[in-house]
Design an enzyme around this catalytic site. Structure first.
Site, mmCIF file in Angstrom:
data_model
loop_
_atom_site.group_PDB
_atom_site.id
_atom_site.type_symbol
_atom_site.label_atom_id
_atom_site.label_comp_id
_atom_site.label_asym_id
_atom_site.label_seq_id
_atom_site.Cartn_x
_atom_site.Cartn_y
_atom_site.Cartn_z
ATOM 1 N N SER A 212 10.773 -13.544 17.600
ATOM 2 C CA SER A 212 10.345 -12.865 18.821
ATOM 3 C C SER A 212 11.341 -13.167 19.945
ATOM 4 O O SER A 212 12.520 -12.885 19.816
ATOM 5 C CB SER A 212 8.913 -13.291 19.161
ATOM 6 O OG SER A 212 8.334 -12.434 20.101
ATOM 7 N N ASP A 433 5.353 -3.890 13.351
ATOM 8 C CA ASP A 433 5.320 -4.981 14.335
ATOM 9 C C ASP A 433 4.905 -4.423 15.688
ATOM 10 O O ASP A 433 5.612 -3.606 16.267
ATOM 11 C CB ASP A 433 6.706 -5.625 14.431
ATOM 12 C CG ASP A 433 6.728 -6.888 15.284
ATOM 13 O OD1 ASP A 433 5.881 -7.022 16.191
ATOM 14 O OD2 ASP A 433 7.611 -7.730 15.053
ATOM 15 N N HIS A 461 3.630 -9.209 13.282
ATOM 16 C CA HIS A 461 4.701 -9.741 14.116
ATOM 17 C C HIS A 461 5.237 -11.004 13.472
ATOM 18 O O HIS A 461 4.553 -12.011 13.383
ATOM 19 C CB HIS A 461 4.139 -10.043 15.507
ATOM 20 C CG HIS A 461 5.155 -10.565 16.477
ATOM 21 N ND1 HIS A 461 6.297 -9.882 16.789
ATOM 22 C CD2 HIS A 461 5.182 -11.713 17.217
ATOM 23 C CE1 HIS A 461 6.993 -10.571 17.693
ATOM 24 N NE2 HIS A 461 6.331 -11.689 17.953
#
Length: 493
Positions: A212, A433, A461
């Protein structure tokens, strides 16, 4: 609570692509353990302050140690005031190749806490590498940003609270508590810390796994230190060049798609929220909207509209959490919002004793440092109208831009990405995602110039931690053996 949550959606949610290639010369070499002894300059010691959200000490993997290194508060003055960067490592269980450094996202996530919790998920990588993570500057134990009691006040605010007043008071409290560190928390500074960490660990090149926001930090590191890039994996990639508006709209679409996928999955079973996908979606949307006028009591607290938004979004990050969303929402519709409030607390970093980690304050501080943008009330109102049409659960009615009143001016230095000259960087993008949609992986991959894109067609994710065998095989082969994925590698759902 009418606070702007759209900029808070690059959460620290965790991690989870077949084919191989040859490793070009610049990549870190897989040498025998005897030639890669541990040469760390860090004074490692037993971990003494690792406590879970429930207030109880964490159960740590064998070989877990903690430490710290000093880094300049201002990298422009390397001999000036120092701050300590908090570290954790889990020692390699087999023949050691070196260190593998993790950043799990946020920005604002505590790498110390998250690695302590998730180390078993990386056991294969930990067979050859010391697994290492850290609290970046401005996060938790590394001069973490604090803002008095304002964070709790924000999350407890009702729908009638004035958002402009709340954000002004929050920014002022952050400046009062953490004014010294606020000008120095940006991602470029964190990347420079990362190179000092590499040197302290005794590694010639940095082997790195970013998730991320961690993909942004890794990309900035590779831009500034391309010759020091070892084996890099950037999972659930974020494109730092997107604007405030683009981020809000893209994430709204991502979460709308995730809710639709959840609803289809739920309706295919004996779903407690409706017999068909459209009904399931409407049930959840109506429930969150209803919290604006009728929050649900949970002991001496309330599940407000703002907390309800976090509660619903949190399980959408991972398909493994979909049944929890169904069960928690069904219970809340009957008046018991205990599970939903716990989900919101896990997102916001609220501990069992009512205090908060620095996660949300740190996130805002880093986001504001990394952007020159300061959206006005008119800007955010316009964006909000577009968000409503895409995914009303993410609506932030009446909120002004979260950085508008921030006491420190940001800049766009962290938006420049070009890793020309680095070893290959594996970039993973997930088609399902919600938080870092697939197009960000493709654009970051292009900006890097040295990226190798791996596509995961599943939901969630963080591709590696879904447990997908193809993704894990691809990443493990690269990190452990130096086998670069073939161009166009795709892992089916």
């Amino acid at each position: 609570m009418k606070k702007p949550i759209a900029t808070f959606l690059l959460g620290a949610a965790v991690l989870t692509a077949c084919g191989t290639g040859e490793t070009p010369e610049p990549a870190a070499k897989s040498e025998p353990a005897a030639s890669r002894p541990a040469t760390s300059a860090v004074a490692w010691r037993a971990c003494t302050d690792l406590v879970g959200a429930d207030g109880k000490p964490m159960t740590l993997a064998p070989g877990t140690e903690c430490g710290s290194i000093p880094v300049p508060l201002d990298h422009a003055e390397p001999d000036g005031e120092k701050i300590d960067l908090a570290l954790i490592r889990v020692k390699a269980t087999g023949d050691r190749l070196g260190s593998l450094v993790f950043n799990f996202g946020g920005p604002g996530g505590s790498g110390v806490d998250i690695l302590a919790m998730t180390a078993p998920a990386f056991a294969k990588l930990g067979s050859r590498y010391d697994l290492v993570s850290f609290d970046p500057r401005g996060v938790q134990r590394s001069s973490g940003v604090t803002c008095g009691e304002q964070l709790g006040k924000l999350f407890a605010a009702g729908a009638d609270a004035d958002p402009d007043t709340l954000t002004r008071e929050f920014a002022a409290a952050c400046e009062k508590d953490s004014g010294k560190v606020l000008p120095h928390v940006g991602t470029v500074n964190a990347a420079k810390d990362l190179d000092l960490l590499r040197a302290a660990l005794g590694d010639e090149r940095l082997n790195y796994f970013g998730l991320s926001y961690g993909t942004h930090l890794g990309a900035v590191y590779a831009t500034h230190f391309p010759e020091k890039v070892g084996r890099f994996v950037l999972d659930s990639a974020f494109d730092p060049t997107v604007t405030f508006e683009e981020r809000a709209l893209t994430q709204a679409k991502g979460f709308a798609d995730a809710l639709e996928a959840f609803a289809e999955d739920c309706a295919a079973r004996d779903c407690k929220l409706g017999d068909d996908p459209a009904t399931v979606e409407k049930t959840i949307e109506d429930f969150v909207e209803g919290l604006k006028t009728k929050p649900i009591k949970v002991g001496d607290r309330e599940l407000t509209h703002g907390l309800g938004q976090y509660a619903v979004i949190t399980p959408l990050y991972s398909k493994q959490s979909w049944q929890m969303l169904e069960q928690a929402t069904a219970a809340a519709l009957k008046g018991d919002a205990t599970i939903l409030l716990a989900l919101a607390d896990s997102y916001t970093g609220r501990r069992a004793d009512g205090t908060y980690t620095t996660a949300m304050a740190s996130l805002l501080a880093i986001n504001c440092a990394d952007n020159a943008e300061r959206p006005s009330d008119a800007d955010t109102a316009r964006v909000n109208e577009r968000v409503k049409k895409i995914f009303p659960i993410l609506s932030f009615d009446g909120a002004n831009g979260s950085c508008e009143h921030w006491p420190v001016r940001g800049d766009d230095a962290a938006k420049r990405i070009d890793a020309t000259g680095s070893a290959p960087i594996v970039v993973i993008g997930g088609k399902g995602d919600p938080a870092t949609p697939y197009q960000w992986a493709t654009s970051l991959n292009e900006q890097l110039k040295t990226g190798v894109l791996v596509t995961y067609e599943g939901e969630g994710h963080g591709a590696y931690m879904t447990g997908d065998a193809c993704v894990m095989k691809t990443v493990d082969a690269y990190v452990l053996e130096g086998k670069v994925p073939a161009a166009g590698t795709t892992c089916a759902a």
